[in-house]
Design an enzyme around this catalytic site. Structure first.
Site, PDB file in Angstrom:
ATOM      1  CG  ASN A   1      -5.025   8.006  -4.469  1.00 13.77           C
ATOM      2  OD1 ASN A   1      -4.022   7.361  -4.695  1.00 13.77           O
ATOM      3  ND2 ASN A   1      -5.175   8.705  -3.443  1.00 13.77           N
TER       4      ASN A   1
ATOM      5  CG  HIS B   1      -2.009   1.112   1.375  1.00 20.88           C
ATOM      6  ND1 HIS B   1      -3.141   0.998   1.956  1.00 20.88           N
ATOM      7  CD2 HIS B   1      -2.112   2.073   0.798  1.00 20.88           C
ATOM      8  CE1 HIS B   1      -3.850   2.006   1.579  1.00 20.88           C
ATOM      9  NE2 HIS B   1      -3.382   2.784   0.940  1.00 20.88           N
TER      10      HIS B   1
ATOM     11  CE  LYS C   1      -7.545   1.560  -1.100  1.00 22.74           C
ATOM     12  NZ  LYS C   1      -6.797   2.447  -1.230  1.00 22.74           N
TER      13      LYS C   1
ATOM     14  CG  ASP D   1      -2.266   4.819   3.321  1.00 16.15           C
ATOM     15  OD1 ASP D   1      -2.119   5.032   2.112  1.00 16.15           O
ATOM     16  OD2 ASP D   1      -3.201   5.178   4.040  1.00 16.15           O
TER      17      ASP D   1
HETATM   18  O1  DOR Z   1      -4.782  10.189   4.332  1.00 14.64           O
HETATM   19  C1  DOR Z   1      -4.984   9.648   3.236  1.00 14.64           C
HETATM   20  N1  DOR Z   1      -4.210  10.007   2.364  1.00 14.64           N
HETATM   21  N2  DOR Z   1      -5.769   8.527   2.904  1.00 14.64           N
HETATM   22  C2  DOR Z   1      -5.945   7.895   1.784  1.00 14.64           C
HETATM   23  O2  DOR Z   1      -6.882   7.084   1.903  1.00 14.64           O
HETATM   24  C3  DOR Z   1      -5.306   8.558   0.805  1.00 14.64           C
HETATM   25  C4  DOR Z   1      -4.163   9.390   0.884  1.00 14.64           C
HETATM   26  C5  DOR Z   1      -3.618   9.939  -0.220  1.00 14.64           C
HETATM   27  O3  DOR Z   1      -3.568   9.619  -1.352  1.00 14.64           O
HETATM   28  O4  DOR Z   1      -3.049  11.228   0.057  1.00 14.64           O
HETATM   29 ZN    ZN Z   2      -3.869   4.695   0.785  1.00 14.61          ZN
END
Ligand code: DOR
Ligand code: ZN
Length: 428
Positions: free
Chosen positions: A89, A55, A140, A295
């Site tokens: 994204n 992730h 996703k 993440d």
């Molecule tokens: O805090 C976040 N930032 N949560 C997400 O789901 C996307 C991510 C981002 O792409 O900046």
């Molecule tokens: Zn994420």
């Protein structure tokens, strides 16, 4: 054998003095004594499988002022990650064949380590899932809105699971329910407000919807960045094909700490209470949580250092995850075995890549650590473009050496390879 590597390696659940034999990038022998064309001995060090981060957001294309495949993968490599999986994204969003193939092409040119690429599923591309599933590494889904997010209405979940059945690709889900988030929406001045706007109830609602609509799904379903006690409770007796992951920031930070600067810690799902944090930490120790995932969501300092309400959400972490948890393993806060399951073995199984284990037949991806080589996280030494970390000053053990497919990528904390070394792992 092209290469033999000797040392104390994590094999079959324990550290053993042995030699790894490597041929064509794969582990082909594990024995007490082996001699190849080339032999490297690591005395007084530990050899572990390299990490797999399922992730990350490397922002390429469209937001390359925040990160790109070159800097993101360099950060991954120095953090002991031999393979990363990038989120859709970006700009454009990765939701069709063209954007997917462009992304794979570009990361093949730029990446220092191996990688997979996810495709996003929105309300508009459900009918293309089977086709895209032939090329992408997984899917996703965002059930709640967040940075530049693609949304899927939860009413469409059943159709998505049905359409994805033929693909055999994992489905990763951001589990915050949008209807719930809308009910709590208001202006935010600080992290407490942010938490009130995204309560654990929204995570619970999303997870319940996922569990009820995925009963007949054959795909692996992964709930990303679990953040609440309540969410974890719902997942304690989950089906075999369902897994869940957690980030370092949800495991190590909580709202009661004086988190500063505030906007640096603004993230979705939000940093919650110490009760949530402690429950998640128990979860990684006792096996109810399957995966550690960074993440990694970099934003520049200029973007972060503005009014709280307008600041983007996201925390970087691909380079610091493994080193910080290796330090925690040394301090016996978690066992090496659990850490390796969480960041190597289980992620590899979810995305179905032959990595994550020092075992015959797997890619020869491993890291070498010097147990005594403790250092501190320093942003100036990290490789992400964003230039900051919420873990500044935290203790860590960074790998001295990193091998990917038997090639020495990092030696004594120095990168030896060029960008473009990394390969797309799901080449059809
Ligand atoms: O805090 C976040 N930032 N949560 C997400 O789901 C996307 C991510 C981002 O792409 O900046
Ligand atoms: Zn994420």
């Amino acid at each position: 054998m092209d290469l033999t590597v000797e040392g104390k390696a994590y094999i079959d659940g324990s550290f053993q003095d042995c030699c790894l034999g490597i041929t064509d990038g794969k582990i082909t022998a594990i024995k007490k004594i082996l001699k190849g064309d080339k032999h490297i001995t690591f005395s007084h060090k530990l050899i572990l499988p390299a990490g797999i981060d399922i992730h990350v957001h490397f922002r390429d294309p469209g937001m390359t002022h925040k990160e790109d495949f070159s800097t993101g993968s360099l950060a991954a490599a120095f953090g002991g990650v031999s393979c990363y999986y990038d989120m859709p994204n970006t700009i454009p969003q990765t939701t069709d064949m063209l954007s997917l193939l462009d992304k794979i092409n570009s990361s093949e040119k730029k990446s220092f380590v191996d990688f997979g690429i996810y495709s996003g599923i929105s309300n508009r591309n459900i009918q293309n899932i089977a086709k895209i599933g032939e090329k992408c590494s997984g899917f996703k889904i965002y059930l709640g809105s967040t940075t530049n997010s693609l949304m899927l209405n939860s009413k469409n979940l059943r159709d998505v699971f049905k359409a994805a059945n033929s693909t055999n690709k994992p489905i990763l889900i951001h589990a915050e329910d949008d209807q719930c988030l809308i009910n709590y929406k208001s202006d935010e001045r600080n992290l407490t407000d942010h938490l009130k706007c995204r309560p654990s109830e929204c995570e619970e609602t999303a997870i319940k919807k996922i569990l009820t609509s995925s009963k007949t799904s054959k795909n692996k379903i992964h709930i990303c960045h679990l953040s609440s006690f309540e969410g974890l409770e719902l997942l304690k007796d989950k089906q075999k094909n369902i897994s869940c992951g957690v980030t370092p920031h949800h495991l190590l930070l909580n709202i009661e700490k004086n988190l500063s600067p505030k906007t640096w810690h603004k993230v979705n799902p939000p940093i919650r209470t110490d009760i949530d944090r402690a429950a998640l930490f128990d979860g990684i120790q006792n096996g109810s949580i399957d995966v550690l995932e960074s993440d990694h969501a970099p934003h520049t300092l200029d973007e972060k250092n503005i009014e709280f309400n307008d600041a983007p959400s996201g925390i970087p972490g691909v380079e610091t995850l493994f080193p910080m948890f290796l330090y925690l393993a040394k301090k016996e806060k978690i066992s090496f075995g659990r850490l390796i399951s969480l960041f190597c073995e289980n992620p590899a199984e979810i995305v179905n890549v032959p990595k994550g284990k020092l075992e015959i037949g797997k890619d020869a991806d491993f890291i070498v650590i010097d147990y005594k080589d403790e250092s501190k996280v320093k942003s100036e030494h990290l490789h992400s473009k964003c230039g900051w970390s919420p873990f500044e000053g935290w203790p860590a053990i960074f790998p001295t050496h990193v091998f990917v497919r038997g090639e020495k990528l990092i030696e004594e904390h120095e990168m030896l390879e060029n960008q473009g070394f990394g390969r797309f792992v799901d080449k059809w």
